[in-house]
Design a protein around this motif. Structure first.
Motif, PDB file in Angstrom:
ATOM      1  N   LEU A  44       0.986  -1.053  -0.018  1.00  0.00           N
ATOM      2  CA  LEU A  44       0.039   0.018  -0.140  1.00  0.00           C
ATOM      3  C   LEU A  44       0.868   1.456   0.038  1.00  0.00           C
ATOM      4  N   PRO A  45       0.405   2.237  -0.675  1.00  0.00           N
ATOM      5  CA  PRO A  45       1.202   3.517  -0.620  1.00  0.00           C
ATOM      6  C   PRO A  45       1.322   4.105   0.690  1.00  0.00           C
ATOM      7  N   PRO A  46       2.233   4.830   1.099  1.00  0.00           N
ATOM      8  CA  PRO A  46       2.425   5.735   2.294  1.00  0.00           C
ATOM      9  C   PRO A  46       1.003   6.654   2.252  1.00  0.00           C
ATOM     10  N   ARG A  47       0.652   6.290   3.382  1.00  0.00           N
ATOM     11  CA  ARG A  47      -0.535   7.227   3.770  1.00  0.00           C
ATOM     12  C   ARG A  47      -1.713   6.937   3.026  1.00  0.00           C
ATOM     13  N   ALA A  48      -1.981   5.902   2.549  1.00  0.00           N
ATOM     14  CA  ALA A  48      -3.197   5.289   1.797  1.00  0.00           C
ATOM     15  C   ALA A  48      -4.331   5.494   2.648  1.00  0.00           C
ATOM     16  N   PRO A  49      -5.447   6.059   2.216  1.00  0.00           N
ATOM     17  CA  PRO A  49      -6.568   6.218   3.199  1.00  0.00           C
ATOM     18  C   PRO A  49      -7.437   4.891   3.279  1.00  0.00           C
ATOM     19  N   ASP A  50      -8.394   4.916   3.915  1.00  0.00           N
ATOM     20  CA  ASP A  50      -9.285   3.743   4.189  1.00  0.00           C
ATOM     21  C   ASP A  50      -9.915   3.229   2.847  1.00  0.00           C
ATOM     22  N   ASP A  51     -10.388   4.518   2.037  1.00  0.00           N
ATOM     23  CA  ASP A  51     -11.105   4.282   0.866  1.00  0.00           C
ATOM     24  C   ASP A  51     -10.065   3.975  -0.325  1.00  0.00           C
ATOM     25  N   PHE A  52      -8.859   3.631  -0.099  1.00  0.00           N
ATOM     26  CA  PHE A  52      -7.894   3.300  -1.248  1.00  0.00           C
ATOM     27  C   PHE A  52      -8.552   2.419  -1.957  1.00  0.00           C
ATOM     28  N   VAL A  72       6.118   3.532 -13.665  1.00  0.00           N
ATOM     29  CA  VAL A  72       4.730   3.436 -14.283  1.00  0.00           C
ATOM     30  C   VAL A  72       3.862   4.056 -13.382  1.00  0.00           C
ATOM     31  N   ILE A  73       2.935   4.590 -14.179  1.00  0.00           N
ATOM     32  CA  ILE A  73       1.538   5.274 -13.194  1.00  0.00           C
ATOM     33  C   ILE A  73       0.429   4.298 -13.275  1.00  0.00           C
ATOM     34  N   LEU A  74      -0.195   3.799 -11.886  1.00  0.00           N
ATOM     35  CA  LEU A  74      -1.324   3.137 -12.046  1.00  0.00           C
ATOM     36  C   LEU A  74      -2.586   3.763 -11.666  1.00  0.00           C
ATOM     37  N   GLY A  75      -3.602   3.709 -12.303  1.00  0.00           N
ATOM     38  CA  GLY A  75      -4.779   4.320 -11.952  1.00  0.00           C
ATOM     39  C   GLY A  75      -5.925   3.365 -11.698  1.00  0.00           C
ATOM     40  N   ALA A  76      -6.672   3.911 -10.866  1.00  0.00           N
ATOM     41  CA  ALA A  76      -8.093   3.108 -10.562  1.00  0.00           C
ATOM     42  C   ALA A  76      -9.178   4.136 -10.435  1.00  0.00           C
ATOM     43  N   PRO A  77     -10.555   3.971 -10.764  1.00  0.00           N
ATOM     44  CA  PRO A  77     -11.397   5.035 -10.516  1.00  0.00           C
ATOM     45  C   PRO A  77     -11.629   5.022  -8.863  1.00  0.00           C
ATOM     46  N   SER A  78     -11.866   6.355  -8.565  1.00  0.00           N
ATOM     47  CA  SER A  78     -12.086   6.340  -6.838  1.00  0.00           C
ATOM     48  C   SER A  78     -13.434   5.901  -6.513  1.00  0.00           C
ATOM     49  N   LEU A  87      -4.228   7.783  -8.699  1.00  0.00           N
ATOM     50  CA  LEU A  87      -3.070   7.446  -9.155  1.00  0.00           C
ATOM     51  C   LEU A  87      -1.803   7.099  -8.169  1.00  0.00           C
ATOM     52  N   VAL A  88      -1.245   6.220  -8.670  1.00  0.00           N
ATOM     53  CA  VAL A  88      -0.032   5.740  -7.913  1.00  0.00           C
ATOM     54  C   VAL A  88       1.437   5.650  -8.925  1.00  0.00           C
ATOM     55  N   GLN A  89       2.328   6.194  -8.514  1.00  0.00           N
ATOM     56  CA  GLN A  89       3.509   6.375  -9.014  1.00  0.00           C
ATOM     57  C   GLN A  89       4.572   5.215  -8.676  1.00  0.00           C
ATOM     58  N   LEU A  90       5.036   4.047  -9.308  1.00  0.00           N
ATOM     59  CA  LEU A  90       6.117   3.154  -8.851  1.00  0.00           C
ATOM     60  C   LEU A  90       7.425   3.288  -9.778  1.00  0.00           C
ATOM     61  N   SER A  91       8.502   3.290  -9.226  1.00  0.00           N
ATOM     62  CA  SER A  91       9.519   3.322 -10.089  1.00  0.00           C
ATOM     63  C   SER A  91      10.828   2.120  -9.585  1.00  0.00           C
ATOM     64  N   ARG A  92      11.459   1.631 -10.815  1.00  0.00           N
ATOM     65  CA  ARG A  92      12.269   0.420 -10.510  1.00  0.00           C
ATOM     66  C   ARG A  92      13.981   0.954 -10.584  1.00  0.00           C
ATOM     67  N   ASP A  93      14.649   0.891  -9.703  1.00  0.00           N
ATOM     68  CA  ASP A  93      16.173   0.920  -9.718  1.00  0.00           C
ATOM     69  C   ASP A  93      16.644  -0.285  -9.456  1.00  0.00           C
ATOM     70  N   PHE A 103       0.286   8.924  -3.438  1.00  0.00           N
ATOM     71  CA  PHE A 103      -0.912   8.771  -4.248  1.00  0.00           C
ATOM     72  C   PHE A 103      -1.292  10.090  -4.609  1.00  0.00           C
ATOM     73  N   SER A 104      -2.309  10.165  -5.620  1.00  0.00           N
ATOM     74  CA  SER A 104      -2.950  11.427  -5.912  1.00  0.00           C
ATOM     75  C   SER A 104      -4.247  10.833  -6.473  1.00  0.00           C
ATOM     76  N   SER A 105      -5.232  12.070  -6.373  1.00  0.00           N
ATOM     77  CA  SER A 105      -6.504  12.127  -6.768  1.00  0.00           C
ATOM     78  C   SER A 105      -6.843  13.253  -7.845  1.00  0.00           C
ATOM     79  N   CYS A 106      -7.327  12.863  -9.174  1.00  0.00           N
ATOM     80  CA  CYS A 106      -7.472  13.674 -10.207  1.00  0.00           C
ATOM     81  C   CYS A 106      -8.694  13.337 -11.017  1.00  0.00           C
ATOM     82  N   GLY A 107      -9.281  14.337 -11.716  1.00  0.00           N
ATOM     83  CA  GLY A 107     -10.246  13.779 -12.839  1.00  0.00           C
ATOM     84  C   GLY A 107      -9.586  14.091 -14.279  1.00  0.00           C
ATOM     85  N   PRO A 108     -10.252  13.200 -15.168  1.00  0.00           N
ATOM     86  CA  PRO A 108      -9.574  13.551 -16.595  1.00  0.00           C
ATOM     87  C   PRO A 108      -9.898  14.726 -17.258  1.00  0.00           C
TER      88      PRO A 108
END
Length: 235
Positions: A44-52, A72-78, A87-93, A103-108
């Motif tokens: 789970l992302p840091p500080r993910a809310p209960d309604d994640f 990568v950017i992962l997205g799911a409807p709220s 939206l959640v951003q993951l990176s690989r090193d 995580f962030s919340s936005c509309g298209p």
């Protein structure tokens, strides 16, 4: 619009342009989509809310930044806010995958190229002057040249970045900037305009010798640039 055109249509989701078709369909469960990347105890992302959202996830964007092998950017409807996405951003090193940003919340919304149609960015004045070591007050004017009202989206903030050029058109300084929190742009009726301040954070500006320079500016939210440079004289 044909089926092929519809499939390729882009919308802006957060900071990224994504295919509208990627936002269709049911998506996958969160655990299913990240199980190959993240350990079970850290999914789970840091500080993910209960309604994640637990379902509806899909990859909406991938890129290769300088600071990681892949992102990568992962997205799911709220699940609680209609017409908005989480939206959640993951990176690989070299150490594997990790969360790259909260995580962030936005509309298209329509992409920048579509949102700026009918708008022009002009200088409030054609020439500016300043004493060496000072910072002049510089403004631009956003004009609605279209025949219809222009209405901002939630992404359309008023941050305008200024860059200093030498007389050969070469940028002075690295041009890095941070938009911070700026007000949303106002709605504009046909033919109306609004004045916006230009932010300058080039430390090189304070150390420039006397002479003539150029300034260019762009409205970051719309990637809308001034058509011609303004003149800057340092005395």
């Amino acid at each position: 619009m044909g089926n092929d055109d519809a499939a390729q249509r882009l919308v802006q989701l957060g900071n990224w342009d994504v295919k509208l078709s990627l936002l269709e369909g049911p998506g996958a469960a969160w655990d299913e989509i990240v199980s190959a990347w993240l350990p079970a105890e850290n999914r789970l992302p840091p500080r993910a809310p209960d309604d994640f959202p637990s379902n509806g996830w899909r990859i909406v964007h991938t890129f290769h930044p300088e600071w990681a092998h892949e992102a990568v950017i992962l997205g799911a409807p709220s699940e609680v806010e209609p017409d908005r996405w989480v939206l959640v951003q993951l990176s690989r090193d070299d150490n594997g995958w990790q969360f790259a940003a909260p995580f962030s919340s936005c509309g298209p919304v329509p992409i920048k190229e579509e949102r700026r149609i009918g708008l022009r960015l002009d200088w409030a004045k054609a020439t500016y002057s300043m004493a060496m070591g000072s910072m002049p007050e510089i403004n631009v004017v956003l004009v609605n040249e279209s025949l219809r009202e222009w209405t901002p989206t939630e992404e359309d903030t008023s941050y305008v970045q200024g860059l200093v050029l030498n007389q050969h058109g070469e940028q002075i300084g690295n041009g890095w900037y941070a938009t911070g929190s700026t007000p949303r742009l106002p709605s504009l009726q046909p033919g109306r305009e609004t004045m916006l301040p230009v932010f300058r954070n080039n430390p090189e500006l304070k150390n420039l010798p006397a002479g003539d320079y150029q300034i260019v500016a762009f409205l970051a939210a719309l990637n809308l640039r001034t058509v011609i440079p303004a003149k800057l004289t340092i005395e």
